[in-house]
Design an enzyme around this catalytic site. Structure first.
Site, PDB file in Angstrom:
ATOM      1  N   TYR A  12      33.252  11.692  -7.723  1.00 18.69           N
ATOM      2  CA  TYR A  12      34.731  11.889  -7.055  1.00 18.69           C
ATOM      3  C   TYR A  12      34.886  10.031  -6.745  1.00 18.69           C
ATOM      4  O   TYR A  12      36.273   9.686  -7.290  1.00 18.69           O
ATOM      5  CB  TYR A  12      35.029  12.516  -5.627  1.00 18.69           C
ATOM      6  N   GLN A  61      47.931  17.630 -14.678  1.00 14.34           N
ATOM      7  CA  GLN A  61      46.884  18.271 -14.414  1.00 14.34           C
ATOM      8  C   GLN A  61      46.195  17.736 -14.195  1.00 14.34           C
ATOM      9  O   GLN A  61      44.991  17.327 -13.469  1.00 14.34           O
ATOM     10  CB  GLN A  61      46.298  19.218 -15.195  1.00 14.34           C
ATOM     11  N   ASN A  62      46.547  16.158 -14.344  1.00 10.20           N
ATOM     12  CA  ASN A  62      45.710  14.123 -13.793  1.00 10.20           C
ATOM     13  C   ASN A  62      45.553  14.980 -13.047  1.00 10.20           C
ATOM     14  O   ASN A  62      46.905  15.169 -11.718  1.00 10.20           O
ATOM     15  CB  ASN A  62      46.237  13.062 -14.738  1.00 10.20           C
ATOM     16  N   HIS A  71      46.406  19.623  -9.168  1.00 11.46           N
ATOM     17  CA  HIS A  71      45.784  19.923  -9.375  1.00 11.46           C
ATOM     18  C   HIS A  71      45.453  18.751  -8.317  1.00 11.46           C
ATOM     19  O   HIS A  71      43.918  18.132  -8.521  1.00 11.46           O
ATOM     20  CB  HIS A  71      44.586  19.516 -10.553  1.00 11.46           C
ATOM     21  N   CYS A  85      39.648  16.481   5.427  1.00 13.81           N
ATOM     22  CA  CYS A  85      38.431  16.918   6.519  1.00 13.81           C
ATOM     23  C   CYS A  85      38.292  18.171   5.970  1.00 13.81           C
ATOM     24  O   CYS A  85      39.063  19.120   6.558  1.00 13.81           O
ATOM     25  CB  CYS A  85      38.956  16.757   7.636  1.00 13.81           C
ATOM     26  N   GLY A 123      48.670  15.532 -24.190  1.00 14.50           N
ATOM     27  CA  GLY A 123      47.379  15.061 -24.254  1.00 14.50           C
ATOM     28  C   GLY A 123      46.648  16.402 -23.300  1.00 14.50           C
ATOM     29  O   GLY A 123      45.334  16.111 -22.413  1.00 14.50           O
ATOM     30  N   THR A 124      46.388  17.265 -23.927  1.00 13.25           N
ATOM     31  CA  THR A 124      45.683  18.474 -22.715  1.00 13.25           C
ATOM     32  C   THR A 124      45.539  19.519 -23.955  1.00 13.25           C
ATOM     33  O   THR A 124      45.955  19.936 -24.952  1.00 13.25           O
ATOM     34  CB  THR A 124      47.036  19.782 -21.579  1.00 13.25           C
ATOM     35  N   SER A 125      44.083  19.371 -23.444  1.00 14.51           N
ATOM     36  CA  SER A 125      43.603  20.410 -24.946  1.00 14.51           C
ATOM     37  C   SER A 125      44.005  22.399 -24.647  1.00 14.51           C
ATOM     38  O   SER A 125      43.431  22.996 -25.053  1.00 14.51           O
ATOM     39  CB  SER A 125      42.151  20.312 -24.301  1.00 14.51           C
ATOM     40  N   ALA A 156      49.375   9.688 -27.197  1.00 12.37           N
ATOM     41  CA  ALA A 156      49.939   9.772 -26.468  1.00 12.37           C
ATOM     42  C   ALA A 156      51.363   8.219 -26.468  1.00 12.37           C
ATOM     43  O   ALA A 156      51.816   8.031 -26.355  1.00 12.37           O
ATOM     44  CB  ALA A 156      50.058  10.267 -25.183  1.00 12.37           C
TER      45      ALA A 156
END
Ligand code: BV8
Length: 266
Positions: free
Chosen positions: A71, A109-110, A127, A135, A195-197, A239
């Site tokens: 991450y 979703q990004n 998301h 924490c 831009g999403t599956s 896009a």
């Protein structure tokens, strides 16, 4: 020369008439900013990992150092990325709708924050955000932590492990985000999927929910998805190329007003 039955011509006409617009975006809208899409094979160290396996509470519990490093590397990529013409076109579309007493809300979703950095004001992060660390002991949230993190996994002042402030597979979406998405999908007159599956739920379900409530639905995606045969118009393309064309066809060239960056502005 585009003909009247060209989906782009039809979709632009729908945007010009729209008053309440919902937009679902996925990793594809950030691809032209250089951020790998979620299911694209991942490069280098991560080539042997499946993102759906790493993006889980179990992976973090099993190997918090590995997941934190993944991450943190993605966080640095997102912070170094720049919004592209697709992000900027949605920010302009919001301004055009506001100017007509309409509204536009993005459900993304990004986790990269690029919509906000492009100037979009109403953005729901379904998301979470990769720029936030939380924490696991106190729930305290940390932004703007050093890059790279000084240790993996990073600990808070309270000594608790810091986890990314994102929603992992198997975790519930933030209740306020779900409520906002539900309200938008059941009241908008036009809903775009960009831009999403359309593979991840409940996010992908908001397009069908909008359609079931009478909204005109428009998909802009490089590849076909399960939504492509269900939406009013499905436009195949990138896009960053399609969205500026749609907005310009619907509203003409943007007239930069004082304080408003032109859609070609940096
Ligand atoms: C939950 C954050 C319940 C982390 C992510 C039915 C209902 C509810 C849940 C489920 C269900 N069925 C299955 C589930 C479980 C699961 C799920 O959906 N699994 C899938 C894999 C089947 N869902 C969940 O676990 C969700 N939680 O439902 O909780 C619950 C309730 C109460 C209590 C406890 C639990 C949580 C899901 C959230 C997961 N987190 N991200 C991180 O980023 O690391 S999801 C992740 O996938 C990213 O956010 C990503 O955005 C998202 C979706 O992927 P896409 O954005 O679509 O990206 P992808 O690569 O797949 O596709 C890109 C597309 O772009 C392609 O189609 C390509 O053609 C196109 N493209 C490429 N370039 C361009 C382009 N298009 C245009 N222009 C271009 N230039």
């Amino acid at each position: 020369m585009p003909t009247i039955d060209d989906p782009e011509v039809q979709a632009a006409g729908a945007l010009a008439r729209a008053r309440c617009v919902g937009v679902l975006t996925g990793a594809g809208i950030s691809a032209e900013s250089g951020i790998p899409t979620f299911r694209q094979s991942m490069e280098g160290l991560w080539a042997t990992f499946d993102p759906e396996t790493l993006a889980t509470p179990a992976a973090f519990a099993r190997d918090p150092a590995l997941v934190s490093r993944w991450y943190d590397e993605r966080r640095r990529g997102c912070l170094a990325a720049v919004p592209n013409a697709g992000h900027r076109a949605l920010a302009r579309l919001e301004r055009e709708l506001d100017a007509r007493s309409g509204s536009l809300t993005i459900l993304t979703q990004n986790v990269d924050g690029l919509h906000q950095r492009a100037g979009s004001q109403r953005v729901v992060e379904l998301h979470g955000s990769i720029t936030v660390w939380r924490c696991t002991r106190t729930g305290a949230e940390y932004r703007d932590l050093e890059q790279p993190l000084r240790e993996y996994p990073r600990r808070s002042d309270a000594g608790g492990l810091l986890r990314p402030g994102v929603v992992w597979f198997g975790e519930a979406l933030p209740p306020e985000a779900l409520a906002a998405a539900d309200r938008l999908a059941t009241t908008c007159d036009t809903f775009l999927s960009i831009g999403t599956s359309a593979a991840v739920y409940p996010a992908a379900g908001f397009v069908s929910l909008a359609s079931a409530h009478g909204a005109t639905t428009i998909e802009v995606n490089r590849d076909p998805t399960p939504l492509s045969t269900a939406v009013t118009w499905s436009i195949r393309g990138c896009a960053g190329e399609v969205l500026p064309r749609l907005v310009e066809r619907a509203f003409g060239a943007e007239v930069p007003s004082s304080g408003t960056r032109s859609s070609h502005g940096t």
